[in-house]
Write an enzyme that holds these catalytic residues in place. Structure first.
Site, PDB file in Angstrom:
ATOM      1  N   GLY A  60       0.796  -1.214   0.000  1.00  0.00           N
ATOM      2  CA  GLY A  60       0.000   0.000   0.000  1.00  0.00           C
ATOM      3  C   GLY A  60       0.832   1.268   0.000  1.00  0.00           C
ATOM      4  O   GLY A  60       0.396   2.302  -0.511  1.00  0.00           O
TER       5      GLY A  60
ATOM      6  N   ASP B 126       6.210  -3.980  14.479  1.00  0.00           N
ATOM      7  CA  ASP B 126       5.693  -4.954  13.512  1.00  0.00           C
ATOM      8  C   ASP B 126       6.681  -6.098  13.333  1.00  0.00           C
ATOM      9  O   ASP B 126       7.016  -6.492  12.219  1.00  0.00           O
ATOM     10  CB  ASP B 126       5.415  -4.273  12.165  1.00  0.00           C
ATOM     11  CG  ASP B 126       4.506  -5.112  11.266  1.00  0.00           C
ATOM     12  OD1 ASP B 126       3.794  -6.003  11.797  1.00  0.00           O
ATOM     13  OD2 ASP B 126       4.510  -4.897  10.040  1.00  0.00           O
TER      14      ASP B 126
END
Length: 739
Positions: free
Chosen positions: A26, A138
């Protein structure tokens, strides 16, 4: 696996030409790219459709910063970046090794010894991040690459400074649900303890082949992470209590990374010794295949013309400009890819010869120094001949430096208070001890500049936040993009600035540029006076001023002339008029790019012979060659009416600044290895001198060494308020006792 380029992928990003696509998401696309000389990198870009969004640009820049913090040992080292380009990008070493999820898919769950070694090494990586107040947020199997020399963490797209909520909103979960911490899953603050939780989940995956909270829809996973117990079935029994503690719902009960590392593994052996043969074979296969990848580009659809574009070079930073010309070009071409068949940047090995084995995967997240505190910084020594790298500035309770972004650190504790993403190596910094000033290109855009580029900006920095203060003095009559712009010094609310007009080119100075020295009142934004500077020889490298300071009504400076000689020059601070200009025989410009040493009467110079010049007329007050002929000295330091310097072959000497008479010499014969390049630091009872990899303390009463401290530093400064010696070098900022 690499895939062909699309028809509209750019032809180049700076010196890097895309060869294949490694992935796209993205935010942007990751390419395998090479330079004309064959260096292979992983190059990450931002999608053009979001590049105009300030928030996305900030996030992209923070990702680059975090990758720099983790460094080459634990991550893919950043080799180049242009976050200001029309399409922002940064290039890292191309890591030759599989992601952890691929490795587990290939050979099944890893044996216990592999899990332990992997966990200990990742503790080191996280410890390095956390020491710089950065959290990854993450950590998951696909973001850990396995190499023969240790794991590397990648993808810092949502990493950020601990406590910084500018890019997220409370109540919004950001990350990968299966490996989130409970606090992250609920949209709350994810601290270093959250990374420990994710690390434990990753190790459960490595040991069992599945995440600790299973698979399923995101909503189900978020619920389990917050309220369900982890499934540790299949985890080796000796690891269960340790990982269960890391997976505690309460972040305050989770262990720190250094303790966890010691519990996981003793640090013995090379990392490769603990990997299954199948994983090692896959690393070797990937190393061989990377050289076989050839550029392939898909054709444009039949009804669409080929619109492949080349990214237009936007404004280059001073660093990048320097890399294109002069001796610094060798820095760009220095290295190849990392992994089993890596190019050896230091030793010069090529793809047909593997590099020497790397260091064993020790468990220490930081170097063993004798410091009060230490933090990792990202230094760049490419421009030592232009200006002193990594200058340290003492202001209030803090020490401020650019590494490579402006950071403010509490001198007593080492706590990083802020890192200014607005000010990086494009900017220059100066301080008067009470405020910090910055000089750099304005963001108003080149169209608003009248002198060939973006306006020049002079501003002070808020010491609580690192943000730019008002007023921000914009000077459109000067080109803020020119690499010769310089913040000379500041005193009494006045900034002394060198700035130019004309188009920037890929070299230091050109004949068609005109240059000026001026003084600007920061409270009003008005220029008090402006005086032209003599033209520099085209292609000159160093800035106009090597060093400068304000003494009373004098602007005292050292400058390099076009013939390479160094001049001592004194100007009137009220008008900029030159009072006197004296050439200094035998002084090299590279040896005096240091803070000036002056008092009300004299300018003191070392780096060869010691001498004192009278400020009123520039004449020599005294020189060491008269009283101590043939002796060589380093740069001096002045405190409480005594001048200190390192004498070659002897060590510390103390002199009377008025006459040059020696007061005392270091005793004990241990000063033979004293570093002549490092400026001595003077405390109340001790003076400090660098010797090899140690900082030595010399008692000012007995004149003999009493202590030594292991250090990576090569620049030192006293922070008297916190009673510390601040050092910088070897990618560490550290503090030692100042007595």
């Amino acid at each position: 696996m690499p895939s062909p380029l699309t028809h509209d992928d750019p032809q180049a990003f700076g010196p890097y030409r895309p060869v294949a696509r490694l992935g796209s998401g993205g935010m942007g696309t990751v390419y395998l790219a090479r330079t004309a000389g064959g260096r292979t990198v992983a190059l990450k870009t931002m999608h053009a459709r979001i590049a105009s969004d300030t928030a996305f640009r900030t996030r992209f820049r923070l990702e680059t910063d975090a990758a720099r913090v983790v460094g080459e040992r634990y991550g893919a080292g950043v080799v180049d970046a242009d976050p200001r380009a029309e399409t922002p990008w940064f290039a890292t070493e191309y890591v030759l090794g599989p992601p952890l999820d691929d490795a587990v898919e290939l050979c099944g769950p890893l044996p216990e010894q592999s899990v332990r070694a992997l966990g200990a090494a990742l503790c080191g990586a996280l410890g390095q991040l956390h020491a710089s107040d950065v959290v990854h947020r993450d950590l998951k199997p696909s973001n850990v690459l396995l190499t023969a020399y240790g794991p590397k963490i990648i993808d810092f797209g949502i990493a950020r400074a601990a406590g910084d909520d500018r890019l997220t909103r409370v109540g919004v979960a950001v990350g990968t649900p299966a490996f989130m911490s409970p606090e992250q899953a609920s949209g709350q603050e994810h601290s270093a303890a959250g990374d420990v939780f994710a690390l434990a989940g990753l190790l459960v995956f490595a040991a069992t082949g599945r995440p600790p909270f299973g698979h399923g829809q995101a909503a189900d996973l978020l619920y389990r992470v917050q309220y369900a117990e982890p499934d540790l079935t299949g985890v080796p029994s000796s690891l269960v209590p340790l990982l269960a503690q890391c997976l505690d719902k309460n972040p305050f009960r989770r262990p720190a990374t250094d303790w966890l590392a010691a519990e996981l593994h003793d640090g013995s052996g090379e990392f490769a010794d603990h990997l299954p043969d199948a994983v090692l074979a896959d690393i070797g296969r990937r190393a061989a295949e990377v050289w076989q990848i050839m550029p392939q580009r898909l054709l444009a659809p039949a009804d669409e013309p080929d619109m492949a574009e080349t990214v237009a070079p936007a404004r280059w930073s001073r660093r990048r400009l320097l890399l294109t010309g002069g001796t610094a070009t060798l820095a760009v071409a220095a290295a190849g890819t990392a992994g089993v068949w890596a190019w050896n940047e230091r030793g010069g090995s090529g793809p047909d010869r593997p590099p020497a084995p790397g260091p064993s995967n020790r468990l220490l997240p930081r170097k063993r120094l004798d410091s009060i505190w230490q933090i990792q910084v990202d230094e760049d020594d490419l421009f030592e001949e232009v200006m002193q790298p990594g200058q340290l500035h003492v202001v209030g309770d803090m020490v401020v430096t650019v590494a490579p972004h402006l950071i403010g650190v509490t001198a007593k504790t080492g706590q990083r208070q802020w890192a200014s993403n607005l000010m990086d190596s494009d900017w220059q910094v100066a301080t008067d001890g009470e405020r910090v000033l910055g000089l750099g290109p304005s963001d108003e855009g080149a169209s608003s500049g009248k002198a060939g580029g973006d306006p020049l900006l002079v501003t002070s920095i808020d010491l609580l936040t690192g943000e730019l203060n008002d007023p921000q003095v914009s000077l459109p009559e000067f080109n803020g993009e020119l690499v010769g712009d310089q913040l000379v010094c500041t005193a009494n609310g006045i900034a002394y600035v060198v700035a130019g007009r004309g188009k920037f080119v890929h070299s230091r100075f050109t004949a068609n540029q005109t240059w000026y020295l001026f003084a600007v009142d920061l409270s009003t934004g008005k220029r008090l006076w402006t005086t032209p500077l003599p033209a520099r020889r085209s292609g000159s490298v160093r800035l106009y001023f090597l060093s400068a300071a304000v003494v009373g009504r004098d602007l005292v400076a050292l400058q390099e002339a076009n013939d390479g000689t160094v001049h001592a020059v004194v100007r009137d601070t009220r008008s900029g008029a030159v009072r006197w200009d004296r050439p200094l025989a035998g002084v090299k410009a590279s040896s005096v790019q240091l803070p000036l040493v002056t008092d009300a009467r004299h300018l003191y110079l070392g780096a060869g012979e010691l001498r004192a010049l009278r400020l009123r007329d520039g004449r020599t007050a005294w020189e060491s060659k008269s009283s101590r002929p043939g002796r060589t000295y380093g740069p001096p330091a002045l405190k409480n009416g005594t001048l200190y310097a390192i004498e070659k072959g002897l060590g510390m000497v103390a002199l009377d600044p008025g006459s040059g008479r020696v007061k005392w010499e270091e005793q004990g014969g241990q000063g033979v290895e004293a570093d002549l390049k490092a400026v001595p630091v003077i405390g109340t009872d001790h003076a400090y001198s660098r010797r090899a990899s140690k900082l030595w303390a010399i008692d000012l009463s007995s004149h003999a060494p009493t202590d030594s401290y292991r250090t990576t530093g090569n620049r030192f400064i006293a922070h008297e308020k916190s009673r510390t010696v601040i050092s910088m070098g070897g990618n560490f900022l550290a503090a030692f006792p100042l007595r």
